[in-house]
Design a protein around this motif. Sequence first.
Motif, PDB file in Angstrom:
ATOM      1  N   LEU A  90     -58.310 -13.970 -22.947  1.00 12.54           N
ATOM      2  CA  LEU A  90     -58.689 -13.268 -21.725  1.00 12.54           C
ATOM      3  C   LEU A  90     -57.647 -12.190 -21.451  1.00 12.54           C
ATOM      4  O   LEU A  90     -56.486 -12.303 -21.869  1.00 12.54           O
ATOM      5  CB  LEU A  90     -58.754 -14.248 -20.549  1.00 12.54           C
ATOM      6  N   ASN A  91     -58.027 -11.144 -20.719  1.00 14.73           N
ATOM      7  CA  ASN A  91     -57.058 -10.089 -20.415  1.00 14.73           C
ATOM      8  C   ASN A  91     -56.091 -10.564 -19.318  1.00 14.73           C
ATOM      9  O   ASN A  91     -56.196 -11.699 -18.824  1.00 14.73           O
ATOM     10  CB  ASN A  91     -57.749  -8.772 -20.066  1.00 14.73           C
ATOM     11  N   SER A  92     -55.168  -9.716 -18.908  1.00 17.44           N
ATOM     12  CA  SER A  92     -54.136 -10.112 -17.946  1.00 17.44           C
ATOM     13  C   SER A  92     -54.710 -10.439 -16.569  1.00 17.44           C
ATOM     14  O   SER A  92     -54.049 -11.081 -15.756  1.00 17.44           O
ATOM     15  CB  SER A  92     -53.082  -9.014 -17.828  1.00 17.44           C
ATOM     16  N   ASN A  93     -55.950 -10.032 -16.305  1.00 20.79           N
ATOM     17  CA  ASN A  93     -56.620 -10.372 -15.045  1.00 20.79           C
ATOM     18  C   ASN A  93     -57.529 -11.579 -15.204  1.00 20.79           C
ATOM     19  O   ASN A  93     -58.399 -11.820 -14.366  1.00 20.79           O
ATOM     20  CB  ASN A  93     -57.422  -9.169 -14.529  1.00 20.79           C
ATOM     21  N   CYS A  94     -57.362 -12.290 -16.320  1.00 14.12           N
ATOM     22  CA  CYS A  94     -58.147 -13.495 -16.623  1.00 14.12           C
ATOM     23  C   CYS A  94     -59.644 -13.174 -16.749  1.00 14.12           C
ATOM     24  O   CYS A  94     -60.488 -13.943 -16.330  1.00 14.12           O
ATOM     25  CB  CYS A  94     -57.898 -14.578 -15.567  1.00 14.12           C
ATOM     26  N   GLN A  95     -59.949 -12.014 -17.373  1.00 16.51           N
ATOM     27  CA  GLN A  95     -61.332 -11.588 -17.574  1.00 16.51           C
ATOM     28  C   GLN A  95     -61.633 -11.546 -19.068  1.00 16.51           C
ATOM     29  O   GLN A  95     -60.744 -11.284 -19.887  1.00 16.51           O
ATOM     30  CB  GLN A  95     -61.557 -10.189 -16.990  1.00 16.51           C
ATOM     31  N   LEU A  96     -62.898 -11.761 -19.388  1.00 15.77           N
ATOM     32  CA  LEU A  96     -63.347 -11.711 -20.779  1.00 15.77           C
ATOM     33  C   LEU A  96     -63.734 -10.278 -21.132  1.00 15.77           C
ATOM     34  O   LEU A  96     -64.618  -9.683 -20.502  1.00 15.77           O
ATOM     35  CB  LEU A  96     -64.544 -12.646 -20.991  1.00 15.77           C
ATOM     36  N   VAL A  97     -63.064  -9.715 -22.136  1.00 14.37           N
ATOM     37  CA  VAL A  97     -63.391  -8.380 -22.658  1.00 14.37           C
ATOM     38  C   VAL A  97     -64.131  -8.600 -23.980  1.00 14.37           C
ATOM     39  O   VAL A  97     -63.595  -9.223 -24.899  1.00 14.37           O
ATOM     40  CB  VAL A  97     -62.114  -7.536 -22.877  1.00 14.37           C
ATOM     41  N   ILE A  98     -65.357  -8.096 -24.055  1.00 18.77           N
ATOM     42  CA  ILE A  98     -66.195  -8.308 -25.241  1.00 18.77           C
ATOM     43  C   ILE A  98     -65.630  -7.498 -26.416  1.00 18.77           C
ATOM     44  O   ILE A  98     -65.450  -6.284 -26.304  1.00 18.77           O
ATOM     45  CB  ILE A  98     -67.652  -7.891 -24.960  1.00 18.77           C
ATOM     46  N   SER A 125     -66.682  -4.086 -22.943  1.00 18.84           N
ATOM     47  CA  SER A 125     -67.130  -4.293 -21.565  1.00 18.84           C
ATOM     48  C   SER A 125     -66.527  -5.599 -21.051  1.00 18.84           C
ATOM     49  O   SER A 125     -66.225  -6.522 -21.816  1.00 18.84           O
ATOM     50  CB  SER A 125     -68.659  -4.304 -21.480  1.00 18.84           C
ATOM     51  N   ILE A 126     -66.333  -5.667 -19.760  1.00 16.06           N
ATOM     52  CA  ILE A 126     -65.758  -6.851 -19.106  1.00 16.06           C
ATOM     53  C   ILE A 126     -66.899  -7.617 -18.456  1.00 16.06           C
ATOM     54  O   ILE A 126     -67.717  -7.035 -17.735  1.00 16.06           O
ATOM     55  CB  ILE A 126     -64.710  -6.443 -18.054  1.00 16.06           C
ATOM     56  N   VAL A 127     -66.958  -8.919 -18.731  1.00 17.37           N
ATOM     57  CA  VAL A 127     -68.000  -9.764 -18.138  1.00 17.37           C
ATOM     58  C   VAL A 127     -67.339 -10.782 -17.210  1.00 17.37           C
ATOM     59  O   VAL A 127     -66.162 -11.120 -17.371  1.00 17.37           O
ATOM     60  CB  VAL A 127     -68.845 -10.470 -19.223  1.00 17.37           C
ATOM     61  N   SER A 128     -68.087 -11.247 -16.241  1.00 20.76           N
ATOM     62  CA  SER A 128     -67.512 -12.132 -15.229  1.00 20.76           C
ATOM     63  C   SER A 128     -67.289 -13.556 -15.736  1.00 20.76           C
ATOM     64  O   SER A 128     -66.399 -14.247 -15.266  1.00 20.76           O
ATOM     65  CB  SER A 128     -68.403 -12.149 -13.982  1.00 20.76           C
ATOM     66  N   ALA A 129     -68.077 -13.986 -16.688  1.00 24.52           N
ATOM     67  CA  ALA A 129     -67.932 -15.355 -17.202  1.00 24.52           C
ATOM     68  C   ALA A 129     -66.835 -15.404 -18.262  1.00 24.52           C
ATOM     69  O   ALA A 129     -66.386 -14.374 -18.759  1.00 24.52           O
ATOM     70  CB  ALA A 129     -69.254 -15.814 -17.811  1.00 24.52           C
ATOM     71  N   HIS A 130     -66.416 -16.608 -18.619  1.00 29.06           N
ATOM     72  CA  HIS A 130     -65.429 -16.776 -19.692  1.00 29.06           C
ATOM     73  C   HIS A 130     -66.097 -17.083 -21.031  1.00 29.06           C
ATOM     74  O   HIS A 130     -65.422 -17.369 -22.010  1.00 29.06           O
ATOM     75  CB  HIS A 130     -64.428 -17.867 -19.335  1.00 29.06           C
ATOM     76  N   SER A 131     -67.443 -17.012 -21.037  1.00 27.65           N
ATOM     77  CA  SER A 131     -68.209 -17.213 -22.256  1.00 27.65           C
ATOM     78  C   SER A 131     -69.427 -16.296 -22.191  1.00 27.65           C
ATOM     79  O   SER A 131     -70.049 -16.172 -21.131  1.00 27.65           O
ATOM     80  CB  SER A 131     -68.644 -18.680 -22.373  1.00 27.65           C
TER      81      SER A 131
END
Length: 181
Positions: A90-98, A125-131
């Motif tokens: 996950l990125n530093s903001n705890c987001q999933l970057v595809i 793209s950044i998605v809200s889920a972790h999967s």
Amino acid sequence: ADCSSTKTVQCGTQWSFDPPPTFTACCGSNITVTVLNTVTNGTACDLVILRTWEVIDCCSNKSTCTETVTVVDTTPPVVTCLTNFQVVALNSNCQLVIPPIRVRASDNCTPASQLVYSQSPPAFSIVSAHSQLVTVTVTDLCGNSNRCFVQIVGVDHTPPVVNCPTTMTVSNCLVPCVPVT
């Protein structure tokens, strides 16, 4: 002369023209068959080939006929995802970057360099889920397409940040402050 008038063949398959029969009741098999011309019209996705034959029998009687061959491409590309599951940080903001998804693809008619690749959701793209399930679609020049899927799972690899003061002064170490109840 009697030609097979039309036929349709799949792009990328072996095929040949069907010359007219070389036998008559009067001359038997003493017949000459000659290709007068072959004309190709259209594009790879809409290709029509016309071949004109001339048949001359033993009495010098001539006849011509034309065979029409339509070449079609209805076969989608072959697409293979290199994996169906991928773990990313996950990125530093705890987001999933595809991430960009790599695939192998080939087609019966379109060269690999001309295949069109698309990915949904798009790379980076950044998605809200972790999967997230990612779909990669490959399309040939005739509009036939196929796809494969990769499950992307984000894992937090960023350690927590602790801000401590550089110096501390402690007083009254013997008796801690305890509230009286």
